[in-house]
Motif scaffolding. Structure first.
Motif: not given
Ligand code: SF4
Lengths: 141, 520
Positions: A49, A130, A133, B1, B22, B27-29, B32, B365-366, B369-370, B373-374
């Motif tokens: 990431x 994909x 972000x 989405x 979620x 998933x992240x695609x 988000x 957004x980063x 993402x984490x 996911x978690x």
């Protein structure tokens, strides 16, 4: 240690590798196996990431490439401090994979290489090609 | 989405893109929320400004520095003493805050003279302090005061002082995160490489993105010292100004809070070739793996393993005691930025709770993402929530406890949801093997607090028991446990009220022979 002043702004325009999920047509058994590995990474690791897409590409290739070599039992070449950092994450990943996924132990070198290539494609898809972000292509850090 | 629309935000349709649930197979695609965008007008955000991000979050934990804000006294006051980043020099940076006290007349006639006078007065008032950071605010940025020129003048006049200029006015970004970025890069450009540090070990790191909340940094430093690692600087909790000028000499940057400090790590990597290693100091597994990685990097993994074995043997049984009693408790994990991913997986795995929602005030957004996911399926992820959305989420999700900042925390309490301070902690430190048990203890106390239960009863309408005057642990948290679990001799956390004073006194660290005799 030399101080580099010039910034490489072209790096933000990295090429796309995938336009759809590269594992979409995979057989269920392999898909399941890749999912197990993917799930471990997404829940426990941070290296995938880094903030920019070009950087993620390097991180994924460096760490997953070395993880594949370690699982297969090949020598890993470490020539820079940054390589060493990839290697450190790869060692931990290989150990955690082996401890969690007993089926990896029954695989030969070619099978391991194949499954790790699929995993690499999937992680690239999730975190880069994909990804939703919108900051991945920002030029600065 | 799988966007989530809050009832209360139907009048602000843009907000829909800032929350997702979620779902199965997401998933992240596909899942988000948007992030790090300007707050939408009409939405009462909980964010801070870019000056606050630079000064309050990152600048001020530096301990031997006069932190002077160039602006009205309000900016300074509002960023003073609300975060417990302690230091081992009697908390100078927490006790004192400085402002040039700009008024309307200065907006008309300029405030540079005022700034200069304030700098000199502050140095005179604290003659033992020779370092200063000056922070720009909105008003002084708009009138175009040249802080750097004043700083140069003072440094020329007084050669023993050094001043860092942080040009991050409140409007310099959508949130405090804009200020994190600005101060990272400004420090690197102005100060890194201006002082050569003394190298005393073969293994030299910068510990980056660590703010010593209630002693976190001191706990981690103890592990590093036990491994024979020299921590050249900490960016910035309990860190000194001059040690941070020598960051360019480290062999490795160990990065804890990527949200606030990845910029300086990334630039140190690009400019000086120092690699960046992201770690998690929270959670036994994550911390163990982090120490192993640092050990591996330097070829001293055995030293890490020894610490992990000792600390796990001491603290894991107590952590497990809490895990048994916190199974399935529903948590809203609503911190500022990085803790949503530092904690999301670790608290579920190691404390048995369920994260039903994550949010971030200023994350990008980063970070989401984490975080996405978690956490598990069904979790609601919200970017930059407003107060009404927070209340709606609490009403629908019905969490047992919420981890957040003190402003939304007080709102949660009024809604009868126990709250723990995710930014400044309740009874930290929370980092380290022992710290993680302290966090579990605080969660347990919050979830099972008899006071909270009483406060949830509305005596004007609810039924309540009148014959029960007290409750005990066995009645509260142990009622449904197995006989074996009930019979456990463990009764929870057995560490000290505050573990930091002992760490400060500790001197018996191992001395390892150096491979390279001469410093580079
Ligand atoms: S937004 Fe501007 S005026 Fe308000 S606290 Fe921040 S710097 Fe000060």
């Amino acid at each position: 240690m030399a101080k580099k002043e010039k910034k490489d702004i072209a790096r933000a325009n990295y090429p796309k590798l995938y336009t759809s999920d590269p594992l979409a047509d995979l057989d269920a058994d392999t898909r399941e196996k890749v999912s197990e590995l993917e799930n471990y990474i997404m829940k426990n690791c941070l290296w995938q990431f880094n903030s920019r897409g070009w950087d993620r590409r390097k991180q994924n290739a460096g760490i997953l490439g070395m993880t594949a070599q370690l699982l297969i039992g090949e020598d890993v070449e470490i020539s820079t401090a940054i390589d060493k950092c990839y290697w450190v994450d790869a060692v931990l990943l290989a150990r955690n994979f082996t401890a969690r996924c007993a089926w990896l132990g029954g695989m030969g070198a070619e099978e391991l290489r194949t499954i790790m290539t699929k995993l690499h494609a999937r992680i690239d898809w999730l975190t880069i090609d994909g990804s939703l972000n919108e900051e991945l292509t920002v030029q600065n850090y | 989405m799988p966007y989530h629309e809050f009832e209360v935000s139907k009048v602000i349709p843009e907000r829909k893109l800032h929350a997702v649930v979620k779902g199965p197979g997401e998933d992240l695609t596909s899942c988000l929320p948007k992030g790090y965008l300007n707050t939408i007008p009409g939405s009462i955000s909980e964010r801070g400004c870019a000056y606050c991000g630079a000064k309050h979050v990152i600048g001020t934990p530096m301990k031997d520095v006069i932190h002077l804000s160039h602006g009205p006294v309000g900016c300074t006051y509002d960023t003073w003493q609300t975060k417990r980043y302690i230091s081992d020099n009697n908390n100078f940076q927490l006790k004192y805050t400085f402002a040039s006290d700009v008024k309307e007349k200065h907006i008309v006639f300029g405030a540079e003279k005022l700034l200069r006078q304030n700098i000199l007065e502050a140095f005179d008032a604290f003659p033992e302090i020779k370092r200063m950071t000056i922070y720009q605010t909105c008003a002084t940025a708009l009138i175009g005061d040249d802080m750097a020129a004043i700083a140069e003048e003072v440094m020329a006049e007084r050669p023993d002082v050094d001043i860092f200029v942080c040009n991050s006015p409140g409007f310099g970004g959508p949130s405090q995160s804009g200020g994190h970025h600005k101060i990272n890069i400004a420090w690197l450009n102005q100060k890194v490489g201006t002082l050569e540090p003394e190298i005393t070990s073969d293994y030299v790191i910068n510990y980056v993105g660590e703010y010593n909340i209630q002693g976190d940094q001191e706990v981690m430093l103890d592990y590093f010292k036990r491994m024979g690692i020299q921590v050249l600087s900490t960016f910035t909790g309990n860190g000194t100004y001059d040690s941070l000028r020598g960051m360019h000499r480290a062999h490795l940057n160990v990065l804890e809070c990527a949200r606030s400090a990845e910029y300086i790590c990334d630039e140190l990597r690009a400019r000086y070739g120092i690699p960046r290693l992201d770690i998690d100091g929270f959670g036994h597994k994550a911390l163990g793996d982090s120490l192993r990685k640092i050990g591996l990097f330097f070829g001293i993994e055995d030293r890490a393993e020894a610490i992990i074995a000792e600390e796990t043997a001491r603290w894991k049984p107590e952590l497990d005691w809490y895990k048994e009693r916190l199974q399935g408790k529903r948590v809203c994990l609503w911190p500022g930025g990085s803790k949503l991913w530092h904690w999301a997986h670790a608290i579920q795995e190691e404390m048995g709770v369920k994260v039903v929602s994550v949010y971030t005030k200023f994350g990008h957004q980063g970070d989401m993402e984490k975080g996405v996911s978690r956490c598990g399926e069904g979790a609601l992820a919200i970017d930059d929530p407003n107060e009404l959305e927070g209340q709606e989420a609490l009403r629908t999700l019905k969490p047992d406890v919420i981890f957040t900042g003190k402003r939304p925390g007080e709102v949660a309490k009024k809604m009868r949801v126990p709250y723990l301070n995710a930014h400044a902690y309740h009874n930290g430190p929370y980092k380290g093997f022992e710290g993680w048990v302290r966090f579990a203890r605080d969660i347990y106390n919050a979830v099972y607090s008899p006071m909270h239960r009483l406060s949830a009863i509305d005596i004007s309408k609810d039924d309540y028991e009148t014959g029960k005057g007290f409750v005990t642990r066995r009645m509260l948290s142990d009622a449904d446990l197995s006989e074996d679990a009930k019979a456990s001799p463990i009764t929870g956390y057995t560490g000290k009220f505050d573990p930091i004073p002992d760490l400060r006194k500790k001197t018996d660290y191992p001395v390892f022979a150096r491979r390279v005799a001469a410093a580079e």
